[in-house]
Design an enzyme around this catalytic site. Sequence first.
Site, PDB file in Angstrom:
ATOM      1  N   GLU A 108      -8.453  11.855  -5.197  1.00 16.72           N
ATOM      2  CA  GLU A 108      -8.191  11.310  -3.867  1.00 16.72           C
ATOM      3  C   GLU A 108      -9.012  12.075  -2.830  1.00 16.72           C
ATOM      4  O   GLU A 108      -8.599  13.143  -2.371  1.00 16.72           O
ATOM      5  CB  GLU A 108      -6.704  11.431  -3.527  1.00 16.72           C
ATOM      6  CG  GLU A 108      -5.802  10.634  -4.436  1.00 16.72           C
ATOM      7  CD  GLU A 108      -4.514  10.237  -3.722  1.00 16.72           C
ATOM      8  OE1 GLU A 108      -4.178   9.051  -3.779  1.00 16.72           O
ATOM      9  OE2 GLU A 108      -3.873  11.096  -3.104  1.00 16.72           O
ATOM     10  N   ASN A 160       2.316   5.162  -3.873  1.00 18.53           N
ATOM     11  CA  ASN A 160       2.841   6.401  -3.285  1.00 18.53           C
ATOM     12  C   ASN A 160       3.403   6.045  -1.912  1.00 18.53           C
ATOM     13  O   ASN A 160       2.649   5.860  -0.964  1.00 18.53           O
ATOM     14  CB  ASN A 160       1.702   7.429  -3.173  1.00 18.53           C
ATOM     15  CG  ASN A 160       2.137   8.679  -2.430  1.00 18.53           C
ATOM     16  OD1 ASN A 160       3.334   8.903  -2.208  1.00 18.53           O
ATOM     17  ND2 ASN A 160       1.173   9.493  -2.038  1.00 18.53           N
ATOM     18  N   TRP A 161       4.710   5.951  -1.865  1.00 13.88           N
ATOM     19  CA  TRP A 161       5.338   5.502  -0.621  1.00 13.88           C
ATOM     20  C   TRP A 161       5.412   6.585   0.448  1.00 13.88           C
ATOM     21  O   TRP A 161       5.789   6.306   1.583  1.00 13.88           O
ATOM     22  CB  TRP A 161       6.748   4.969  -0.915  1.00 13.88           C
ATOM     23  CG  TRP A 161       6.758   3.603  -1.527  1.00 13.88           C
ATOM     24  CD1 TRP A 161       5.690   2.751  -1.676  1.00 13.88           C
ATOM     25  CD2 TRP A 161       7.899   2.914  -2.046  1.00 13.88           C
ATOM     26  NE1 TRP A 161       6.105   1.585  -2.261  1.00 13.88           N
ATOM     27  CE2 TRP A 161       7.461   1.650  -2.496  1.00 13.88           C
ATOM     28  CE3 TRP A 161       9.254   3.237  -2.184  1.00 13.88           C
ATOM     29  CZ2 TRP A 161       8.322   0.720  -3.064  1.00 13.88           C
ATOM     30  CZ3 TRP A 161      10.113   2.309  -2.752  1.00 13.88           C
ATOM     31  CH2 TRP A 161       9.654   1.063  -3.186  1.00 13.88           C
ATOM     32  N   LYS A 162       5.140   7.822   0.068  1.00 15.53           N
ATOM     33  CA  LYS A 162       5.212   8.925   1.045  1.00 15.53           C
ATOM     34  C   LYS A 162       6.582   8.897   1.735  1.00 15.53           C
ATOM     35  O   LYS A 162       7.570   8.577   1.081  1.00 15.53           O
ATOM     36  CB  LYS A 162       4.041   8.835   2.035  1.00 15.53           C
ATOM     37  CG  LYS A 162       2.711   8.657   1.303  1.00 15.53           C
ATOM     38  CD  LYS A 162       1.504   8.806   2.167  1.00 15.53           C
ATOM     39  CE  LYS A 162       0.250   8.613   1.311  1.00 15.53           C
ATOM     40  NZ  LYS A 162      -0.981   8.874   2.034  1.00 15.53           N
ATOM     41  N   GLY A 187      -1.362   4.346  -1.252  1.00 17.80           N
ATOM     42  CA  GLY A 187      -0.389   4.637  -0.204  1.00 17.80           C
ATOM     43  C   GLY A 187      -0.068   3.393   0.602  1.00 17.80           C
ATOM     44  O   GLY A 187       0.789   2.584   0.242  1.00 17.80           O
ATOM     45  N   GLY A 188      -0.772   3.206   1.709  1.00 19.96           N
ATOM     46  CA  GLY A 188      -0.483   2.131   2.661  1.00 19.96           C
ATOM     47  C   GLY A 188      -0.299   0.760   2.024  1.00 19.96           C
ATOM     48  O   GLY A 188       0.670   0.050   2.326  1.00 19.96           O
TER      49      GLY A 188
HETATM   50  P1  PGA Z   1      -3.730   5.454   1.224  1.00 21.14           P
HETATM   51  O1  PGA Z   1      -3.034   6.755   0.568  1.00 21.14           O
HETATM   52  O2  PGA Z   1      -3.801   4.414   0.141  1.00 21.14           O
HETATM   53  O3  PGA Z   1      -2.816   5.055   2.350  1.00 21.14           O
HETATM   54  O4  PGA Z   1      -5.067   5.874   1.688  1.00 21.14           O
HETATM   55  C1  PGA Z   1      -3.308   7.130  -0.763  1.00 21.14           C
HETATM   56  C2  PGA Z   1      -2.543   8.387  -1.101  1.00 21.14           C
HETATM   57  O5  PGA Z   1      -2.420   9.261  -0.239  1.00 21.14           O
HETATM   58  O6  PGA Z   1      -2.055   8.545  -2.238  1.00 21.14           O
END
Ligand code: PGA
Length: 249
Positions: free
Chosen positions: A167, A9-11, A234-235
């Site tokens: 999550e 999830n690149w946001k 995400g990260g």
């Molecule tokens: P994160 O984010 O891996 O940076 O904690 C996960 C997400 O929000 O899907």
Amino acid sequence: MRLPVIAGNWKMHKTASEAAAFVDALRPTAERALNREIIIAAAFPALASAVRAADGTNIRISAQNLHWESQGAYTGEVSAGMLTAIGCTHVIIGHSERRQYFGETDGTVHLRTLAALESGLTPIVCVGETLDQREAGHTETVLREQFTAGVGQLETVQFEQLILAYEPVWAIGTGRTATPEIAEASHKLLRSLAVGRFGASAAAAVRILYGGSVKPSNFGELLTCENIDGGLVGGASLDPDSFAALVRT
Ligand code: PGA
């Protein structure tokens, strides 16, 4: 057997050209990972170039949101049909950042999920408790409510087409990953809610991804849990080497 999913999830990261370069870099690892479903959720402007770069590979491209109407006067919104028209196959729905900053509710999660399914997109529907809710001992109630008011409203045939993501909000972007025991307890609860609502076979087949500070160093242990079927990352999905390491896990 549930095929494990690695979903990045690149946001609000990566332009169209950065997305294409990333997919090119990931391609050799992806081609060897036949026992994994690989999904990248890019920002809207990067989707088309990510789809082009992923053409002919086993990398699938996902949006991070959609609107439930097919078209109309909804400034700033994007419909399911617009996403399928450019080759998207998946869409994240109900991410906690959408719930927290953009007024997403279980009701709108349901509407978006229906719209995605009607267009043939696979929804990745997110649930999870906040730190306050966990500390107050309300995790189970919150997950039950989110499940019931969101995906619990679907027909069984619809539920069978989606991916769930647990999550915990306190673990997202904080570096504070849920322990495998904590994550597995929530995944087990979600699967048991699915058994109650949709029956044993639909519940046994649905993939439930864990998300929240997943990294190559903790993913292996999470994946060994019986009810954890992959990660929504995400990260650690932003760097091709780290995402490739997750795909190889
Ligand atoms: P994160 O984010 O891996 O940076 O904690 C996960 C997400 O929000 O899907």
